[in-house]
Scaffold this motif. Structure first.
Motif, PDB file in Angstrom:
ATOM      1  N   MET A 185       1.058  -0.993  -0.077  1.00  0.00           N
ATOM      2  CA  MET A 185      -0.434  -0.119  -0.533  1.00  0.00           C
ATOM      3  C   MET A 185       1.208   1.765  -0.191  1.00  0.00           C
ATOM      4  SD  MET A 185      -3.076   0.317  -0.084  1.00  0.00           S
ATOM      5  CE  MET A 185      -4.071   1.949   0.078  1.00  0.00           C
ATOM      6  N   ASP A 186       2.070   1.267   0.560  1.00  0.00           N
ATOM      7  CA  ASP A 186       2.984   2.210   0.960  1.00  0.00           C
ATOM      8  C   ASP A 186       3.403   3.355  -0.694  1.00  0.00           C
ATOM      9  OD1 ASP A 186       4.402   1.323   3.307  1.00  0.00           O
ATOM     10  OD2 ASP A 186       2.425   2.208   3.624  1.00  0.00           O
ATOM     11  N   ALA A 187       3.692   2.076  -1.220  1.00  0.00           N
ATOM     12  CA  ALA A 187       3.937   2.029  -2.799  1.00  0.00           C
ATOM     13  C   ALA A 187       3.176   2.778  -3.884  1.00  0.00           C
ATOM     14  CB  ALA A 187       4.635   0.976  -3.036  1.00  0.00           C
ATOM     15  N   ARG A 188       2.042   3.029  -2.908  1.00  0.00           N
ATOM     16  CA  ARG A 188       0.850   3.477  -4.481  1.00  0.00           C
ATOM     17  C   ARG A 188       0.191   4.665  -3.687  1.00  0.00           C
ATOM     18  NH1 ARG A 188      -3.754  -0.570  -4.447  1.00  0.00           N
ATOM     19  NH2 ARG A 188      -4.670  -1.244  -1.928  1.00  0.00           N
ATOM     20  N   GLU A 189       0.889   5.005  -2.330  1.00  0.00           N
ATOM     21  CA  GLU A 189       0.057   6.127  -1.308  1.00  0.00           C
ATOM     22  C   GLU A 189       0.146   7.475  -2.423  1.00  0.00           C
ATOM     23  OE1 GLU A 189       1.464   8.753   2.677  1.00  0.00           O
ATOM     24  OE2 GLU A 189       2.364   5.964   2.169  1.00  0.00           O
ATOM     25  N   GLY A 190       1.781   7.866  -2.792  1.00  0.00           N
ATOM     26  CA  GLY A 190       1.195   8.619  -3.353  1.00  0.00           C
ATOM     27  C   GLY A 190       0.557   9.227  -4.149  1.00  0.00           C
ATOM     28  N   PRO A 191       0.414   8.252  -5.470  1.00  0.00           N
ATOM     29  CA  PRO A 191      -0.389   8.264  -6.298  1.00  0.00           C
ATOM     30  C   PRO A 191      -1.731   8.289  -5.722  1.00  0.00           C
ATOM     31  CG  PRO A 191       1.155   6.705  -7.425  1.00  0.00           C
ATOM     32  CD  PRO A 191       1.967   7.192  -6.147  1.00  0.00           C
ATOM     33  N   LEU A 192      -2.496   7.505  -4.481  1.00  0.00           N
ATOM     34  CA  LEU A 192      -3.669   7.619  -4.671  1.00  0.00           C
ATOM     35  C   LEU A 192      -4.180   8.785  -3.899  1.00  0.00           C
ATOM     36  CD1 LEU A 192      -6.146   5.417  -3.916  1.00  0.00           C
ATOM     37  CD2 LEU A 192      -4.850   4.918  -1.673  1.00  0.00           C
ATOM     38  N   THR A 193      -3.194   8.701  -2.723  1.00  0.00           N
ATOM     39  CA  THR A 193      -3.746  10.913  -2.478  1.00  0.00           C
ATOM     40  C   THR A 193      -3.824  12.013  -3.916  1.00  0.00           C
ATOM     41  OG1 THR A 193      -1.876  10.098  -0.670  1.00  0.00           O
ATOM     42  CG2 THR A 193      -2.922  12.154  -1.689  1.00  0.00           C
ATOM     43  N   ARG A 194      -3.216  11.715  -4.696  1.00  0.00           N
ATOM     44  CA  ARG A 194      -3.102  12.331  -6.576  1.00  0.00           C
ATOM     45  C   ARG A 194      -4.677  12.327  -6.844  1.00  0.00           C
ATOM     46  NH1 ARG A 194       2.302  11.452  -6.476  1.00  0.00           N
ATOM     47  NH2 ARG A 194       2.196  10.116  -8.523  1.00  0.00           N
ATOM     48  N   ASP A 221      -7.616   5.730 -13.318  1.00  0.00           N
ATOM     49  CA  ASP A 221      -6.561   5.717 -11.342  1.00  0.00           C
ATOM     50  C   ASP A 221      -7.058   4.178 -11.345  1.00  0.00           C
ATOM     51  OD1 ASP A 221      -6.196   8.191 -11.847  1.00  0.00           O
ATOM     52  OD2 ASP A 221      -8.056   9.320 -10.842  1.00  0.00           O
ATOM     53  N   CYS A 222      -8.656   3.927 -11.147  1.00  0.00           N
ATOM     54  CA  CYS A 222      -8.515   2.215 -10.884  1.00  0.00           C
ATOM     55  C   CYS A 222      -7.182   1.679 -11.396  1.00  0.00           C
ATOM     56  CB  CYS A 222      -9.761   2.378 -10.875  1.00  0.00           C
ATOM     57  SG  CYS A 222     -10.390   2.720  -9.966  1.00  0.00           S
ATOM     58  N   VAL A 223      -7.231   1.657 -12.577  1.00  0.00           N
ATOM     59  CA  VAL A 223      -6.146   0.580 -13.211  1.00  0.00           C
ATOM     60  C   VAL A 223      -5.330   0.485 -12.649  1.00  0.00           C
ATOM     61  CG1 VAL A 223      -5.093   0.121 -15.947  1.00  0.00           C
ATOM     62  CG2 VAL A 223      -7.711   0.064 -15.077  1.00  0.00           C
ATOM     63  N   GLU A 224      -4.124   2.050 -12.936  1.00  0.00           N
ATOM     64  CA  GLU A 224      -3.060   2.092 -12.188  1.00  0.00           C
ATOM     65  C   GLU A 224      -2.985   1.497 -10.963  1.00  0.00           C
ATOM     66  OE1 GLU A 224       0.061   6.451 -11.714  1.00  0.00           O
ATOM     67  OE2 GLU A 224      -2.273   6.560 -12.641  1.00  0.00           O
ATOM     68  N   LEU A 225      -3.734   2.022 -10.307  1.00  0.00           N
ATOM     69  CA  LEU A 225      -3.467   1.594  -8.677  1.00  0.00           C
ATOM     70  C   LEU A 225      -4.063   0.574  -8.020  1.00  0.00           C
ATOM     71  CD1 LEU A 225      -5.832   5.311  -7.130  1.00  0.00           C
ATOM     72  CD2 LEU A 225      -2.517   4.742  -7.318  1.00  0.00           C
ATOM     73  N   LEU A 226      -5.470   0.069  -8.209  1.00  0.00           N
ATOM     74  CA  LEU A 226      -5.671  -1.436  -8.829  1.00  0.00           C
ATOM     75  C   LEU A 226      -5.518  -2.408  -9.577  1.00  0.00           C
ATOM     76  CD1 LEU A 226      -9.404  -0.236  -7.884  1.00  0.00           C
ATOM     77  CD2 LEU A 226      -7.358  -0.422  -5.936  1.00  0.00           C
ATOM     78  N   HIS A 227      -3.657  -1.842 -10.246  1.00  0.00           N
ATOM     79  CA  HIS A 227      -3.740  -3.403 -11.139  1.00  0.00           C
ATOM     80  C   HIS A 227      -4.947  -3.836 -12.108  1.00  0.00           C
ATOM     81  CE1 HIS A 227       0.373  -1.753  -9.750  1.00  0.00           C
ATOM     82  NE2 HIS A 227      -0.117  -2.214  -8.609  1.00  0.00           N
ATOM     83  N   ALA A 228      -5.543  -3.447 -12.314  1.00  0.00           N
ATOM     84  CA  ALA A 228      -7.148  -3.991 -12.717  1.00  0.00           C
ATOM     85  C   ALA A 228      -6.096  -4.127 -13.928  1.00  0.00           C
ATOM     86  CB  ALA A 228      -8.554  -3.303 -12.907  1.00  0.00           C
ATOM     87  N   SER A 229      -7.142  -5.417 -14.727  1.00  0.00           N
ATOM     88  CA  SER A 229      -7.456  -5.198 -16.834  1.00  0.00           C
ATOM     89  C   SER A 229      -7.455  -3.817 -16.826  1.00  0.00           C
ATOM     90  CB  SER A 229      -6.950  -6.274 -17.266  1.00  0.00           C
ATOM     91  OG  SER A 229      -6.460  -7.548 -16.229  1.00  0.00           O
ATOM     92  N   ALA A 230      -8.644  -4.054 -16.703  1.00  0.00           N
ATOM     93  CA  ALA A 230      -9.216  -3.098 -17.693  1.00  0.00           C
ATOM     94  C   ALA A 230     -10.818  -2.621 -16.678  1.00  0.00           C
ATOM     95  CB  ALA A 230     -10.183  -3.144 -19.069  1.00  0.00           C
ATOM     96  N   ALA A 231     -11.345  -1.024 -16.711  1.00  0.00           N
ATOM     97  CA  ALA A 231     -11.905  -0.709 -16.256  1.00  0.00           C
ATOM     98  C   ALA A 231     -13.195   0.278 -16.921  1.00  0.00           C
ATOM     99  CB  ALA A 231     -11.721   0.240 -14.998  1.00  0.00           C
ATOM    100  N   GLY A 232     -14.524   0.075 -16.504  1.00  0.00           N
ATOM    101  CA  GLY A 232     -15.660   0.312 -17.065  1.00  0.00           C
ATOM    102  C   GLY A 232     -16.219   1.090 -16.650  1.00  0.00           C
ATOM    103  N   VAL A 256     -10.472   0.470  -2.129  1.00  0.00           N
ATOM    104  CA  VAL A 256     -10.834   1.486  -3.179  1.00  0.00           C
ATOM    105  C   VAL A 256     -11.409   1.987  -3.721  1.00  0.00           C
ATOM    106  CG1 VAL A 256      -8.172   2.323  -3.855  1.00  0.00           C
ATOM    107  CG2 VAL A 256      -7.611   1.396  -1.626  1.00  0.00           C
ATOM    108  N   GLY A 257     -10.952   0.960  -5.089  1.00  0.00           N
ATOM    109  CA  GLY A 257     -12.141   1.418  -5.542  1.00  0.00           C
ATOM    110  C   GLY A 257     -13.491   2.028  -5.339  1.00  0.00           C
ATOM    111  N   GLN A 258     -14.022   1.638  -4.112  1.00  0.00           N
ATOM    112  CA  GLN A 258     -15.706   2.564  -3.576  1.00  0.00           C
ATOM    113  C   GLN A 258     -15.226   3.354  -3.772  1.00  0.00           C
ATOM    114  OE1 GLN A 258     -18.883   0.029  -2.883  1.00  0.00           O
ATOM    115  NE2 GLN A 258     -18.684   2.778  -3.820  1.00  0.00           N
ATOM    116  N   ALA A 259     -14.165   3.358  -2.426  1.00  0.00           N
ATOM    117  CA  ALA A 259     -13.389   4.616  -2.107  1.00  0.00           C
ATOM    118  C   ALA A 259     -13.497   6.261  -2.906  1.00  0.00           C
ATOM    119  CB  ALA A 259     -12.402   5.034  -1.181  1.00  0.00           C
TER     120      ALA A 259
END
Length: 247
Positions: A1-10, A35-46, A149-152
């Protein structure tokens, strides 16, 4: 979680900015799925958004995903529709075991290479305005914390969208949303023009269109309409967006 703290905050700061400034609702929803794909490493989002009568595709991370969401609407069954209708998260960690839950759409997801799917509603208390779909290529790709996180992110975006409606006069709320949906149609047409003239696929065309709009501080819908109506020189856009023009 720490590694994505900055991107998540942005990501949260960008979404929260919509509460205090004018914004492009289409770009907001596109930023959410990206953002969801980048932060959560999902393959795709709609993302599906309601116009008070039906759900429409308003944002997707790829042309493949946009078509998947359209197929879901045509089938009238799928995780996003369930999340919207129930207001609850839909978590399917292994699609191979639960594809029959949505007989038509489930098989389509498997054929497209997805093995897990997570959908979260865009809702504020009892009001639901849409849903966010996260597709993954591996079973169990997202942890419960990832889904939260996605829900938030979806919740903040929902507040931004609803806030815009509240500050507008009640009688033009439906008109504003319809304008956004109509703008999406114009954007799809502009993507087709760029794809044909630049020899691109639809995903590349949208990336170029969006990048040029941002770099020139132009609304996506305004730029798209100019392209469709022939009042904008697409040669300049394609040249500015070509690899040789990038630093």
């Amino acid at each position: 979680m720490d590694a994505r703290e900055g991107p998540l905050t942005r990501a949260f700061v960008h979404l929260i900015d919509t509460l205090v400034a004018d914004y492009d609702s289409i770009d907001l929803c596109q930023q959410l799925v990206d953002d969801c794909v980048e932060l959560l490493h999902a393959s795709a989002a709609g993302l599906l958004l309601s116009d008070n009568t039906s759900l429409r595709v308003l944002a997707a991370t790829s042309e493949q995903t946009r078509l998947m969401e359209l197929f879901q609407l045509q089938a009238d069954a799928g995780p996003c529709l369930d999340a919207y209708r129930t207001g609850a998260r839909i978590v399917v960690d292994d699609l191979t075991e639960q594809a029959a839950r949505w007989p038509v759409f489930g098989d389509r997801m498997l054929r497209e290479g997805f093995r897990a799917v997570y959908a979260v509603p865009l809702r504020l208390r009892e009001q639901r305005i849409g849903a966010l779909n996260l597709f993954c290529g591996q079973p169990g790709a997202l942890s419960p914390a990832d889904v939260s996180v996605g829900q938030a992110l979806a919740d903040v975006a929902t507040i931004g969208i609803l806030h815009q409606r509240v500050i507008a006069r009640q009688e033009i709320v439906s008109e504003q949303l319809q304008t956004a949906l109509n703008s999406r149609i114009i954007i799809e047409q502009a993507k087709g023009v760029l794809a044909e003239r630049g020899g691109l696929d639809m995903g590349q065309a949208f990336t170029m269109l969006r990048a040029y709009a941002r770099n020139t501080n132009t609304r996506l819908a305004v730029l798209a309409r100019a392209i469709v109506e022939g009042t904008f020189d697409t040669t300049a856009l394609l040249r500015a967006s070509s690899p040789g023009a990038q630093r």
